[in-house]
Design an enzyme around this catalytic site. Structure first.
Site, PDB file in Angstrom:
ATOM      1  N   TYR A  58       0.635  -1.104   0.201  1.00 55.51           N
ATOM      2  CA  TYR A  58      -0.211   0.284  -0.100  1.00 55.51           C
ATOM      3  C   TYR A  58       1.011   1.312  -0.098  1.00 55.51           C
ATOM      4  O   TYR A  58       1.428   1.442   0.944  1.00 55.51           O
ATOM      5  CB  TYR A  58      -0.574  -0.148   0.984  1.00 55.51           C
ATOM      6  CG  TYR A  58      -1.893  -0.986   1.366  1.00 55.51           C
ATOM      7  CD1 TYR A  58      -2.386  -1.666  -0.062  1.00 55.51           C
ATOM      8  CD2 TYR A  58      -2.770  -0.802   2.406  1.00 55.51           C
ATOM      9  CE1 TYR A  58      -3.564  -2.768   0.363  1.00 55.51           C
ATOM     10  CE2 TYR A  58      -3.974  -2.369   2.750  1.00 55.51           C
ATOM     11  CZ  TYR A  58      -3.911  -2.910   1.686  1.00 55.51           C
ATOM     12  OH  TYR A  58      -5.226  -3.841   1.467  1.00 55.51           O
ATOM     13  N   LEU A 211     -18.719  -0.889   2.529  1.00 59.87           N
ATOM     14  CA  LEU A 211     -19.340  -0.014   1.437  1.00 59.87           C
ATOM     15  C   LEU A 211     -19.705  -0.193   0.599  1.00 59.87           C
ATOM     16  O   LEU A 211     -19.125   1.220  -0.378  1.00 59.87           O
ATOM     17  CB  LEU A 211     -18.918   1.179   2.421  1.00 59.87           C
ATOM     18  CG  LEU A 211     -19.244   1.314   3.608  1.00 59.87           C
ATOM     19  CD1 LEU A 211     -19.224   2.544   4.334  1.00 59.87           C
ATOM     20  CD2 LEU A 211     -20.718   1.180   3.526  1.00 59.87           C
ATOM     21  N   ARG A 213     -16.168   0.301  -1.403  1.00 61.89           N
ATOM     22  CA  ARG A 213     -15.780   1.690  -2.163  1.00 61.89           C
ATOM     23  C   ARG A 213     -16.643   2.494  -1.933  1.00 61.89           C
ATOM     24  O   ARG A 213     -16.047   3.806  -2.662  1.00 61.89           O
ATOM     25  CB  ARG A 213     -14.970   1.219  -3.160  1.00 61.89           C
ATOM     26  CG  ARG A 213     -14.247  -0.591  -2.934  1.00 61.89           C
ATOM     27  CD  ARG A 213     -13.194  -0.738  -4.172  1.00 61.89           C
ATOM     28  NE  ARG A 213     -12.719  -1.839  -4.333  1.00 61.89           N
ATOM     29  CZ  ARG A 213     -12.597  -3.479  -3.756  1.00 61.89           C
ATOM     30  NH1 ARG A 213     -14.863  -3.391  -4.325  1.00 61.89           N
ATOM     31  NH2 ARG A 213     -12.348  -4.337  -3.805  1.00 61.89           N
ATOM     32  N   GLY A 214     -16.816   2.677  -1.078  1.00 56.56           N
ATOM     33  CA  GLY A 214     -17.979   3.852  -0.953  1.00 56.56           C
ATOM     34  C   GLY A 214     -19.272   4.373  -1.530  1.00 56.56           C
ATOM     35  O   GLY A 214     -19.556   4.899  -1.267  1.00 56.56           O
ATOM     36  N   SER A 217     -22.146   4.100   0.931  1.00 59.34           N
ATOM     37  CA  SER A 217     -21.536   4.485   2.104  1.00 59.34           C
ATOM     38  C   SER A 217     -23.122   5.595   1.906  1.00 59.34           C
ATOM     39  O   SER A 217     -22.911   6.270   2.909  1.00 59.34           O
ATOM     40  CB  SER A 217     -20.408   5.403   1.550  1.00 59.34           C
ATOM     41  OG  SER A 217     -20.011   6.194   0.464  1.00 59.34           O
TER      42      SER A 217
END
Length: 334
Positions: A58, A211, A213-214, A217
């Site tokens: 990452y 979620l 990746r949003g 959300s």
């Protein structure tokens, strides 16, 4: 609020009911604010979150260094309660490209040595290869991690994004505490074979992408402009008609959330929490306000009527588009 806890499988550690997925603080979702990322990590620890999830790839080590700084500057009591889960094996290049996965025993130990240094710790709590290396039997990769466990450099062995057959082979080699895999209202593929297998073998689940990746959300809109390098710009679920279809699912979910006086994100996280005490959702908050919202899911109780309404609004298989582009799906075993 006292943070409830769960256990990562029959051989795994006791962890907070929600974990913090830290990838977005370093990669794949556009620019992140370093100071806010550190503040969010500290806020999570202060709230009782104990599980911090990262990968050595990452930001090519950036995320581990960030977590290491957060732990080093946190109060001693919070630092001591933190458990770090690390994924390894992804091969990168200086341009940010991906070159496959390396699960050779010598590589496993090499990756671990660098992670220990970047994190500033003497052991890694849960260690796992990010994706199966097709050229190396899982028994060899897991065996190498088991040697690190024997030497005290790793506490627990995990897996990531592998299918039921690989899970069984790994568990026959060494004690497996946990499988990290995507699981959400929009990604329910594990329910057919993988989840029954982990439950049979006493292996916990850390669920990422809760979620999507949003996408679910409640904050994502059809006209949102994504930053350069944002993974979602090439994700099938965020494209054209797929996006419009999926946002319609979110609006159906929003009606249920509003009736309960909670947010869409909270009801989506609460749904994952409701799936079993062996599942620990990872929330990918990069900011303190998003962390606070996610933690609010712990106060949401879903009764049978709520769950039925959610199932009707977002039934299994309702999402449009695959969860990864085709090239990346090739590395995800089912």
């Amino acid at each position: 609020m006292t943070m409830p806890t769960r256990t990562l499988g029959t051989t795994g550690p006791h962890v907070s009911a929600l974990g913090l997925g830290c990838m977005g603080m370093s990669a794949l979702y556009g620019e992140a604010d370093r100071a806010e990322s550190l503040a969010t990590l500290h806020a999570a620890l202060e709230a009782g979150v104990t599980l911090l999830d990262t990968g050595d790839f990452y930001g090519m080590g950036h995320n581990e260094l960030l977590i290491g700084e957060a732990l080093r500057t946190a109060p001693a009591a919070r630092r001591e309660q933190a458990l770090v889960s690390v994924k390894f094996g992804a091969l990168r290049d200086p341009d940010g490209g991906w070159s496959g996965y390396d699960g050779r025993p010598a590589a496993v130990k090499n990756f671990a040595a660098y992670s220990l240094q970047r994190l500033g710790v003497d052991h890694i709590d849960v260690y796992r290869i990010a994706r199966l290396d097709p050229d190396v039997p899982i028994e060899e990769t897991v065996g190498a991690i088991a040697e690190l466990v024997e030497k005290g450099y790793v506490r627990h062995i995990g897996l990531s994004e592998v299918g039921a057959g690989t899970i069984r082979r790994a568990a026959a080699t060494a004690a497996i505490s946990d499988l990290q895999i995507e699981y959400s209202l929009l990604s329910r593929g594990i329910e057919d074979e993988i989840l029954p297998t982990t439950r049979e073998l006493g292996i916990g689940i850390t669920a990422y992408g809760v979620l999507s990746r949003g996408l679910i959300s409640g904050h994502f809109t059809a006209d949102r402009q994504l930053a350069p390098g944002d993974f979602r710009a090439m994700s099938p679920r965020f494209q054209g008609d797929n996006l419009r279809h999926n946002l319609n699912l979110v609006e159906a979910l929003r009606k249920i959330a509003e009736q309960k006086g909670v947010t869409v994100a909270q009801i989506a996280v609460a749904w994952v929490l409701s799936r079993g005490a062996d599942i620990v959702p990872l929330v990918g908050a990069r900011r303190r306000d998003r962390l606070t919202e996610a933690l609010g899911a712990l106060d949401v109780t879903l009764d049978a009527a709520d769950l039925a309404a959610i199932e009707e609004a977002v039934p299994a298989g309702a999402a449009a588009g695959a969860r990864y582009p085709a090239a990346q799906l090739a590395h995800v075993e089912r």
